[in-house]
Design a protein around this motif. Structure first.
Motif, mmCIF file in Angstrom:
data_model
loop_
_atom_site.group_PDB
_atom_site.id
_atom_site.type_symbol
_atom_site.label_atom_id
_atom_site.label_comp_id
_atom_site.label_asym_id
_atom_site.label_seq_id
_atom_site.Cartn_x
_atom_site.Cartn_y
_atom_site.Cartn_z
ATOM 1 N N THR A 1 62.952 7.930 2.927
ATOM 2 C CA THR A 1 64.126 8.556 3.488
ATOM 3 C C THR A 1 65.337 8.455 2.552
ATOM 4 O O THR A 1 66.142 9.367 2.507
ATOM 5 N N GLN A 148 70.891 9.205 6.827
ATOM 6 C CA GLN A 148 69.857 8.156 6.773
ATOM 7 C C GLN A 148 69.514 7.682 8.186
ATOM 8 O O GLN A 148 68.344 7.532 8.529
ATOM 9 N N ARG A 149 70.534 7.467 9.015
ATOM 10 C CA ARG A 149 70.303 7.024 10.390
ATOM 11 C C ARG A 149 69.524 8.080 11.188
ATOM 12 O O ARG A 149 68.628 7.738 11.945
ATOM 13 N N GLU A 152 65.910 7.976 10.099
ATOM 14 C CA GLU A 152 65.213 6.792 10.614
ATOM 15 C C GLU A 152 64.884 6.935 12.108
ATOM 16 O O GLU A 152 63.864 6.435 12.570
ATOM 17 N N ARG A 153 65.747 7.625 12.847
ATOM 18 C CA ARG A 153 65.504 7.863 14.271
ATOM 19 C C ARG A 153 64.575 9.044 14.503
ATOM 20 O O ARG A 153 64.164 9.313 15.623
#
Length: 156
Positions: A1, A148-149, A152-153
């Motif tokens: 990612t 990025q968040r 990741e989710r």
């Protein structure tokens, strides 16, 4: 990612820089004097970093490419109008001046004006460079973190 986020950021910076390069080249072909070349190059880079950061931040907020295109167009048009890219700041009503100065476009336009019209150099555009690189850097950091968040989710 992390590689995706870096790739997205670099691609936006490259496209933005290429756009500024085309603008500079067309201006040179039309006889525009951009002022002291190293300072003009610094303004181009600072403006590209700022634009890239803002675009990356917008990209991190939207859910689709279509939404990103729409929101980016709105942000670019409004900030360009308020920042002096369409109408000279000197022609704006006085009450809009603080609003204009709050846009990164204002700092870019003012920096290029200092070089092109006033014959300024690095010392004259130092505040403009600081604002543009600062805003660009903050937007790149925030946009990268948000993207990025989302990755990741699994929401990007």
């Amino acid at each position: 990612t992390a590689d995706y986020v870096r790739g997205k950021g670099v691609s936006v910076l490259l496209v933005t820089t290429a756009g500024f390069a085309v603008l500079i080249a067309l201006g040179l072909a039309a006889g525009v004097s951009w002022g002291f070349a190293p300072a003009a190059a610094a303004m181009v880079m600072a403006s590209a970093v700022m634009a890239s950061g803002v675009l990356l931040l917008i990209t991190s907020f939207v859910g689709s490419e279509r939404q990103g295109d729409t929101l980016t167009t709105i942000v670019i048009m409004v900030s360009s109008m308020l920042g002096g890219a369409f109408v000279p700041i000197s022609q704006m009503p006085k009450f809009l001046l603080p609003v204009a100065a709050s846009t990164p476009v204002y700092w870019s336009v003012a920096g290029f004006s200092k070089l092109m019209i006033d014959g300024g150099g690095f010392a004259d555009i130092a505040p403009n460079l600081l604002v543009l690189f600062g805003v660009g850097g903050l937007c790149i950091a925030a946009g990268s973190w948000l993207l990025q968040r989302k990755l990741e989710r699994g929401t990007a």
